[in-house]
Design an enzyme around this catalytic site. Structure first.
Site, PDB file in Angstrom:
ATOM      1  N   VAL A 293       0.858  -1.205   0.000  1.00  0.00           N
ATOM      2  CA  VAL A 293       0.000   0.000   0.000  1.00  0.00           C
ATOM      3  C   VAL A 293       0.884   1.242   0.000  1.00  0.00           C
ATOM      4  O   VAL A 293       0.444   2.330   0.343  1.00  0.00           O
ATOM      5  CB  VAL A 293      -0.984   0.063   1.203  1.00  0.00           C
ATOM      6  N   ARG A 295       3.955   2.440  -2.617  1.00  0.00           N
ATOM      7  CA  ARG A 295       4.011   2.967  -3.972  1.00  0.00           C
ATOM      8  C   ARG A 295       4.380   1.824  -4.915  1.00  0.00           C
ATOM      9  O   ARG A 295       5.278   1.019  -4.612  1.00  0.00           O
ATOM     10  CB  ARG A 295       5.076   4.066  -4.098  1.00  0.00           C
ATOM     11  N   ASP A 319      -2.283  -2.240  -3.745  1.00  0.00           N
ATOM     12  CA  ASP A 319      -3.157  -1.067  -3.842  1.00  0.00           C
ATOM     13  C   ASP A 319      -2.563  -0.022  -4.776  1.00  0.00           C
ATOM     14  O   ASP A 319      -3.244   0.908  -5.192  1.00  0.00           O
ATOM     15  CB  ASP A 319      -3.323  -0.461  -2.437  1.00  0.00           C
ATOM     16  N   GLU A 324      -0.556   4.331 -12.875  1.00  0.00           N
ATOM     17  CA  GLU A 324      -1.929   4.291 -12.364  1.00  0.00           C
ATOM     18  C   GLU A 324      -2.862   5.093 -13.261  1.00  0.00           C
ATOM     19  O   GLU A 324      -2.543   6.255 -13.554  1.00  0.00           O
ATOM     20  CB  GLU A 324      -1.974   4.814 -10.927  1.00  0.00           C
ATOM     21  N   HIS A 343      -5.750   2.036  -5.651  1.00  0.00           N
ATOM     22  CA  HIS A 343      -5.144   3.080  -4.792  1.00  0.00           C
ATOM     23  C   HIS A 343      -6.188   3.646  -3.818  1.00  0.00           C
ATOM     24  O   HIS A 343      -6.499   4.845  -3.828  1.00  0.00           O
ATOM     25  CB  HIS A 343      -4.540   4.193  -5.649  1.00  0.00           C
ATOM     26  N   ALA A 346      -5.999   5.635   1.128  1.00  0.00           N
ATOM     27  CA  ALA A 346      -6.386   6.837   1.871  1.00  0.00           C
ATOM     28  C   ALA A 346      -7.873   7.132   1.727  1.00  0.00           C
ATOM     29  O   ALA A 346      -8.356   8.144   2.222  1.00  0.00           O
ATOM     30  CB  ALA A 346      -5.583   8.025   1.346  1.00  0.00           C
TER      31      ALA A 346
HETATM   32  N1  LIG Z   1      -2.004   3.569  -0.635  1.00  0.00           N
HETATM   33  C1  LIG Z   1      -2.278   4.726  -0.126  1.00  0.00           C
HETATM   34  O1  LIG Z   1      -3.315   5.309  -0.393  1.00  0.00           O
HETATM   35  C2  LIG Z   1      -1.331   5.371   0.828  1.00  0.00           C
HETATM   36  C3  LIG Z   1      -1.782   6.133   1.889  1.00  0.00           C
HETATM   37  C4  LIG Z   1      -0.852   6.720   2.753  1.00  0.00           C
HETATM   38  C5  LIG Z   1       0.495   6.539   2.529  1.00  0.00           C
HETATM   39  N2  LIG Z   1       0.881   5.819   1.444  1.00  0.00           N
HETATM   40  C6  LIG Z   1       2.295   5.598   1.186  1.00  0.00           C
HETATM   41  O2  LIG Z   1       2.810   4.827   2.246  1.00  0.00           O
HETATM   42  C7  LIG Z   1       4.177   5.115   2.425  1.00  0.00           C
HETATM   43  C8  LIG Z   1       4.444   5.395   3.885  1.00  0.00           C
HETATM   44  O3  LIG Z   1       3.715   6.511   4.332  1.00  0.00           O
HETATM   45  P1  LIG Z   1       3.972   7.058   5.795  1.00  0.00           P
HETATM   46  O4  LIG Z   1       2.936   8.094   6.036  1.00  0.00           O
HETATM   47  O5  LIG Z   1       4.095   5.956   6.749  1.00  0.00           O
HETATM   48  O6  LIG Z   1       5.379   7.764   5.581  1.00  0.00           O
HETATM   49  P2  LIG Z   1       6.512   7.962   6.659  1.00  0.00           P
HETATM   50  O7  LIG Z   1       7.415   8.955   6.118  1.00  0.00           O
HETATM   51  O8  LIG Z   1       5.909   8.206   8.000  1.00  0.00           O
HETATM   52  O9  LIG Z   1       7.245   6.553   6.717  1.00  0.00           O
HETATM   53  C9  LIG Z   1       8.080   6.083   5.704  1.00  0.00           C
HETATM   54  C10 LIG Z   1       9.181   5.308   6.359  1.00  0.00           C
HETATM   55  O10 LIG Z   1       9.938   4.663   5.350  1.00  0.00           O
HETATM   56  C11 LIG Z   1      11.268   4.670   5.781  1.00  0.00           C
HETATM   57  N3  LIG Z   1      12.183   4.418   4.686  1.00  0.00           N
HETATM   58  C12 LIG Z   1      12.783   5.298   3.843  1.00  0.00           C
HETATM   59  N4  LIG Z   1      13.599   4.645   3.008  1.00  0.00           N
HETATM   60  C13 LIG Z   1      13.531   3.344   3.328  1.00  0.00           C
HETATM   61  C14 LIG Z   1      14.153   2.187   2.836  1.00  0.00           C
HETATM   62  N5  LIG Z   1      15.025   2.238   1.832  1.00  0.00           N
HETATM   63  N6  LIG Z   1      13.852   0.996   3.405  1.00  0.00           N
HETATM   64  C15 LIG Z   1      12.975   0.938   4.423  1.00  0.00           C
HETATM   65  N7  LIG Z   1      12.362   2.004   4.946  1.00  0.00           N
HETATM   66  C16 LIG Z   1      12.631   3.192   4.401  1.00  0.00           C
HETATM   67  C17 LIG Z   1      11.433   6.031   6.406  1.00  0.00           C
HETATM   68  O11 LIG Z   1      12.532   6.051   7.276  1.00  0.00           O
HETATM   69  C18 LIG Z   1      10.137   6.176   7.149  1.00  0.00           C
HETATM   70  O12 LIG Z   1      10.239   5.738   8.482  1.00  0.00           O
HETATM   71  C19 LIG Z   1       4.465   6.265   1.477  1.00  0.00           C
HETATM   72  O13 LIG Z   1       4.968   5.729   0.272  1.00  0.00           O
HETATM   73  C20 LIG Z   1       3.129   6.858   1.209  1.00  0.00           C
HETATM   74  O14 LIG Z   1       3.105   7.541  -0.007  1.00  0.00           O
HETATM   75  C21 LIG Z   1       0.018   5.231   0.606  1.00  0.00           C
HETATM   76  O1  LIG Z   2       0.479   9.132  -0.374  1.00  0.00           O
HETATM   77  C1  LIG Z   2      -0.697   9.148  -0.035  1.00  0.00           C
HETATM   78  O2  LIG Z   2      -1.141   9.949   0.802  1.00  0.00           O
HETATM   79  C2  LIG Z   2      -1.606   8.129  -0.571  1.00  0.00           C
HETATM   80  O3  LIG Z   2      -1.035   7.415  -1.577  1.00  0.00           O
HETATM   81  C3  LIG Z   2      -2.927   8.646  -0.924  1.00  0.00           C
HETATM   82  O4  LIG Z   2      -2.957   9.164  -2.207  1.00  0.00           O
HETATM   83  P1  LIG Z   2      -4.301   9.810  -2.734  1.00  0.00           P
HETATM   84  O5  LIG Z   2      -4.445  11.097  -2.027  1.00  0.00           O
HETATM   85  O6  LIG Z   2      -4.155  10.000  -4.167  1.00  0.00           O
HETATM   86  O7  LIG Z   2      -5.401   8.872  -2.363  1.00  0.00           O
END
Ligand SMILES: NC(=O)c1ccc[n+]([C@@H]2O[C@H](COP(=O)([O-])OP(=O)(O)OC[C@H]3O[C@@H](n4cnc5c(N)ncnc54)[C@H](O)[C@@H]3O)[C@@H](O)[C@H]2O)c1
Ligand SMILES: O=C(O)[C@H](O)COP(=O)(O)O
Length: 607
Positions: A293, A295, A319, A324, A343, A346
């Site tokens: 979930v 990227r 996800d 995309e 996706h 969120a």
């Molecule tokens: N699918 C969705 O809709 C959705 C929603 C929210 C976040 N996300 C994605 O989830 C991911 C995490 O979000 P978050 O809010 O927890 O971010 P965050 O910044 O709080 O956490 C990311 C973590 O990854 C770690 N990191 C960086 N490089 C790394 C590596 N090479 N190996 C292992 N860990 C590493 C960082 O140190 C950090 O602790 C992001 O890619 C964000 O875009 C996706």
């Molecule tokens: O990085 C994020 O916050 C999530 O991937 C959510 O993306 P979205 O706002 O396009 O749903």
């Protein structure tokens, strides 16, 4: 004791792994001390009250309402807030050309992951775009380098969708283990295939959480509640934070080779791009199950298809995708052992209202020069530090301005050394803001660019300007953040020879006195003038009556003199007279000053 360091021109954006997390306080918000704080935004040196941090930004459209383009759908609460402050243009699904055409009319742009904010967008904005708000966490769709180069602040909404993403990760994990999506489709297709959809249990299995940030740690907590053994890999996460959740931090190799389930939660960066590839799949336990979930780009999708086909990966639940929406014929999406969602991490009502408000507040704050908490391409300084540093910030910019105006035309400036003299250790003195302001002072008088905290380092680098910083650790109590700041420009000629110090550089030094910035040294001469208005520096043979002569020339011109002071090496020898003026004297008046017999050289400097 002096510790020299050459400054790093790269204001690395968050998510680009730094050598140590503590060196980049604006990344990884959950673990940062600034996580839930507000940050102070500033416009052109005008200070505003705030509870936590500071970013320089010149974004206020004096008088007129700013225009905010919302290019992806945003929750109503956020739109309502934006409407109170700005003219809103909600235009979704814009083509690249449509976005680039609109952008020159916009002061801020708000996007989700659906809109790519490329270099072209910043270029075509013609300098008007001051803030990009990402209504979510991932900023991989925003060209941060280009934003920084254009002095455009990027803010995100880093916290409001954390739980939604973690819950979606757990939903995919459990759905995958029990073949929910496949079984659902099968029943709806009129089948009843009970033996085909035997699942696997989660309890007692090892889950490797890759990326132990906000989402990763929430997934870990929930997985522990399901009875799983949780390990995590995150090169930048503090071990004690993991321990507090009962999770052991392990190496990448250990994580992928021991896990039954792997859940991905790192950002997409050059370092994480395709980090799950043929090589890493070959090191995994046969039959491993993967959830993503984070990227799509962190997985080499072709390699994942091969790993699924060979049985190394038993199942995947995804996800997010490299492209995309993914192509209709994507082998990965169509693979029978793959569960997919579009996706949706969120996409809960609660998270969307939350991110909309979070990003709207940040954008409005940035445009207004108010509070924000989520800048991703600018350094920040805690407000309590800022209030102490404020007069030094002004001093820093003015010293930069003075120093550069002392350079004789034609001398190319390449190397500037800044010395901060303080009784405070480096940990207690954050100089990034001061350095940016010195850079602003150095560059703005000799160029047409506007320099702010976002683009100071970039502009310095562009001009080939190397700024080294040195700390002079003084004895005594560190009541004051700084005793003095010294700016030296090496290898240049000066239009005011007395500004060249004994060691051959142009040197200016300043202190804060009574809360006001003062110039206290020029070259090797001690002076003492408050840095307001403009100043005339005059080197002369020390003799009586000089102040009167200069004063009357300026008086005849109606130029108001705010102060005059004389610093000399020894009686009857050389002296430097500093004259503060409210208005710029005419060339003739300056020439008359230069014609006074005792005056050996003079220079007019604008502050
Ligand atoms: N699918 C969705 O809709 C959705 C929603 C929210 C976040 N996300 C994605 O989830 C991911 C995490 O979000 P978050 O809010 O927890 O971010 P965050 O910044 O709080 O956490 C990311 C973590 O990854 C770690 N990191 C960086 N490089 C790394 C590596 N090479 N190996 C292992 N860990 C590493 C960082 O140190 C950090 O602790 C992001 O890619 C964000 O875009 C996706
Ligand atoms: O990085 C994020 O916050 C999530 O991937 C959510 O993306 P979205 O706002 O396009 O749903």
């Amino acid at each position: 004791m002096a510790a020299a360091s050459s400054f790093n021109f790269n204001f690395a954006p968050n998510y680009h792994p730094p050598p140590s997390p503590s060196s980049l306080p604006w990344r990884n918000w959950s673990s940062s001390p600034f996580a839930s704080a507000h940050f102070l935004l500033r416009r052109r040196g005008e200070r505003r009250a705030g509870s936590k941090c500071f970013v320089v930004l010149a974004a206020m459209m004096d008088g007129a309402k700013p225009t905010v383009l919302v290019a992806d759908k945003l929750g109503e609460a956020g739109l309502d807030l934006l409407r109170k402050f700005a003219n809103l243009d909600c235009s979704y699904n814009l083509s690249v050309e449509e976005l680039c055409t609109k952008i020159s009319l916009c002061d801020a742009l708000i996007v989700r992951s659906g809109t790519r904010v490329t270099r072209e967008v910043f270029e075509r904005s013609g300098g008007r775009l001051k803030v990009v708000g990402r209504a979510g966490v991932g900023i991989d769709n925003v060209d941060l380098a280009a934003a920084t180069e254009h002095g455009c602040l990027v803010v995100n909404a880093p916290t409001a969708n954390t739980i939604a993403a973690a819950e979606h990760g757990i939903a995919l994990l459990t759905a995958m283990a029990r073949n929910i999506a496949q079984a659902n489709a099968s029943v709806k297709a009129g089948k009843w295939e009970r033996s085909k959809y035997i699942g696997v249990s989660l309890v007692g299995k090892t889950l490797a959480v890759m990326g132990f940030g906000k989402v990763g740690s929430e997934v870990a907590r929930r997985a522990k509640g399901l009875g799983m053994q949780v390990i995590a890999h995150d090169p930048y996460a503090p071990a004690d934070r993991a321990r507090a959740v009962g999770v052991e931090l392990v190496t990448f190799e250990e994580a992928i080779s021991t896990a039954d389930f792997i859940s991905l939660h790192m950002p997409l960066t050059p370092a994480t791009l395709k980090m799950f590839n043929d090589d890493s799949f070959s090191k995994m336990k046969k039959g491993v199950r993967i959830v993503n979930v984070a990227r799509g780009g962190v997985i080499d999708e072709d390699a994942l298809v091969r790993a699924l086909d060979s049985g190394i990966v038993a199942q995947a639940a995804l996800d997010v995708f490299t492209e995309e929406p993914p192509p209709k014929e994507s082998r990965l999406v169509l693979h029978e052992n793959v569960t997919v969602t579009p996706h949706l991490g969120a996409s809960t009502t609660e998270a969307q209202e939350g991110v909309a408000l979070e990003v709207a507040e940040a954008v409005v704050g940035a445009l207004r020069g108010d509070l924000s908490s989520t800048a991703v391409n600018a350094p920040m300084v805690p407000a309590e530090v800022l209030s102490e540093l404020a007069p030094f910030v002004t001093l820093a910019e003015k010293l930069g301005r003075l120093a550069v105006q002392l350079v004789a035309g034609g001398s190319g400036i390449q190397s500037v050394k800044v010395t901060y003299a303080s009784a405070r250790g480096p940990d207690d003195l954050d100089t990034r803001l001061l350095r940016a302001m010195i850079t602003k002072g150095l560059i703005e008088p000799i160029s047409s660019v506007f320099v702010n905290l976002v683009n100071a380092d970039f502009n310095a680098k562009q001009r080939g300007l190397r700024i080294t910083e040195e700390r002079l650790l003084l004895d005594g109590s560190p009541g004051n953040p700084l005793e003095f700041i010294q700016v030296q420009i090496a290898n240049v000629e000066s239009k005011f020879a007395a500004a060249i110090s004994d060691s051959g550089e142009i040197k200016v030094e300043g202190r804060v006195k009574g809360g006001k910035p003062h110039l206290t040294k020029v070259g090797s001469f001690g002076v003492d003038v408050s840095l307001e208005g403009s100043i005339i520096l005059c080197r002369q043979v020390d003799q009586p009556g000089m102040i009167g002569k200069v004063g009357s020339i300026l008086g005849e011109e109606n130029v108001n003199v705010s102060f005059m002071s004389v610093g000399r090496t020894a009686p009857q020898k050389q002296a430097i007279m500093t004259i503060g003026v409210d208005e710029q004297p005419s060339k003739e008046a300056l020439n008359k000053i230069g014609a006074i017999t005792a005056v050996e050289e003079f220079v007019f400097l604008k502050l």
